[in-house]
Design a protein around this motif. Sequence first.
Motif, short mmCIF file in Angstrom:
data_model
loop_
_atom_site.label_atom_id
_atom_site.label_comp_id
_atom_site.label_asym_id
_atom_site.label_seq_id
_atom_site.Cartn_x
_atom_site.Cartn_y
_atom_site.Cartn_z
N PHE A 1 -20.04 -31.59 -20.56
CA PHE A 1 -19.29 -30.56 -19.84
C PHE A 1 -19.71 -29.16 -20.31
CE2 PHE A 1 -16.07 -33.89 -18.71
CZ PHE A 1 -16.08 -33.66 -17.34
N SER A 2 -20.03 -29.04 -21.60
CA SER A 2 -20.51 -27.75 -22.11
C SER A 2 -21.84 -27.38 -21.47
CB SER A 2 -20.66 -27.81 -23.64
OG SER A 2 -19.42 -28.02 -24.27
N ALA A 3 -22.73 -28.36 -21.33
CA ALA A 3 -24.02 -28.10 -20.69
C ALA A 3 -23.83 -27.65 -19.25
CB ALA A 3 -24.89 -29.36 -20.74
N ASP B 1 -22.71 -24.11 -19.31
CA ASP B 1 -23.83 -23.21 -19.57
C ASP B 1 -24.60 -22.90 -18.29
OD1 ASP B 1 -23.48 -22.88 -22.30
OD2 ASP B 1 -24.57 -24.71 -22.79
N ILE B 2 -24.80 -23.91 -17.46
CA ILE B 2 -25.54 -23.71 -16.21
C ILE B 2 -24.78 -22.76 -15.29
CG2 ILE B 2 -26.36 -24.84 -14.12
CD1 ILE B 2 -26.92 -27.33 -15.83
N PHE B 3 -23.48 -22.99 -15.11
CA PHE B 3 -22.68 -22.13 -14.23
C PHE B 3 -22.62 -20.69 -14.74
CE2 PHE B 3 -20.55 -26.13 -12.66
CZ PHE B 3 -20.93 -25.96 -11.34
N MET C 1 -15.55 -25.92 -16.77
CA MET C 1 -16.35 -26.93 -17.47
C MET C 1 -16.11 -26.86 -18.98
SD MET C 1 -17.98 -28.72 -15.19
CE MET C 1 -16.46 -28.55 -14.25
N PHE C 2 -16.09 -25.66 -19.52
CA PHE C 2 -15.84 -25.53 -20.96
C PHE C 2 -14.40 -25.90 -21.30
CE2 PHE C 2 -19.73 -22.92 -21.18
CZ PHE C 2 -20.29 -23.48 -22.32
N PHE D 1 -11.71 -32.66 -24.28
CA PHE D 1 -12.31 -33.83 -24.94
C PHE D 1 -12.44 -33.61 -26.45
CE2 PHE D 1 -13.61 -35.09 -20.66
CZ PHE D 1 -13.42 -36.46 -20.73
N TYR D 2 -12.74 -32.38 -26.87
CA TYR D 2 -12.81 -32.10 -28.31
C TYR D 2 -11.44 -32.23 -28.95
CZ TYR D 2 -17.58 -30.29 -27.77
OH TYR D 2 -18.92 -30.17 -27.53
N ILE D 3 -10.40 -31.75 -28.27
CA ILE D 3 -9.03 -31.90 -28.80
C ILE D 3 -8.69 -33.38 -28.95
CG2 ILE D 3 -6.59 -31.54 -28.27
CD1 ILE D 3 -7.50 -28.95 -26.77
N TRP D 4 -9.02 -34.15 -27.94
CA TRP D 4 -8.80 -35.61 -27.98
C TRP D 4 -9.58 -36.24 -29.11
CZ3 TRP D 4 -10.64 -39.44 -23.64
CH2 TRP D 4 -10.06 -40.70 -23.86
#
Length: 239
Positions: free
Chosen positions: A80-82, A85-87, A102-103, A109-112
């Motif tokens: 999702f980070s990638a 970055d594109i957007f 996206m971020f 997901f990082y919190i999870w």
Amino acid sequence: MALKWERVWFQVLKELCRLVPFLLSVCIYFVLASQSSCPLWMKALLKCLPILFLCTYILTHGINMYTHSKAPKLLAGLLFSAAGDIFRTISTQQYHLHGDSMFGLAHVFYIWMFGAKPLNLLAGFFLVVVGAVYMLFLNRCLWDQKPFQWAAYIYISLIGTMAWRASAGTLFNQHWSWVKLFATIGGMLFIVSDFTYAVSVFCFPVYNSGMSAATYYTAQMLITLSAVNTKNTVVKIKR
């Protein structure tokens, strides 16, 4: 004792070798993406390439994706980070909300992945103060841009929660480890990176334009290292 340190240095060198593609792609991004002749699609590719190499680092680490509780969540966050970055690279205005979305999902997901233990309310209160200062500063630049203003509030809440969960194991905590410290530094650097980016886009150009990218890639690398090398991540599968 000497044998122990030899094993430690061997493990460090082994990890660095696995990170070579990521580190090289970061260097290539700083060299080529800053060129005015570089096409927009190439800049977007170069921006997300290091994150994709972090994904390959996880996959080549010999991790069982079915039994490792953090690896799938980490991979989802990186992907999702990638996309973010594109957007963000394609257009800082038209697709800014898409990139933030996206971020935002990446931070979910990082919190999870980091989980809710230990709770560490003191660290949470500290980051609430940091987030409030962050919001007050950006609010002056986004006062007349309501869609971006409310999106910024949601995003700051998500990244602040992510940094809280990443730092809960070390911040104001006597019981810490190097792996937990990596997660803490990674979460804090992510805040620095996004704050620098937001100020550059909505307020005024930041003098050091490479600061946002440098702190961002360092944050992603440290978060990845902390999750991959966490010992207590094996899930017991019920038969």
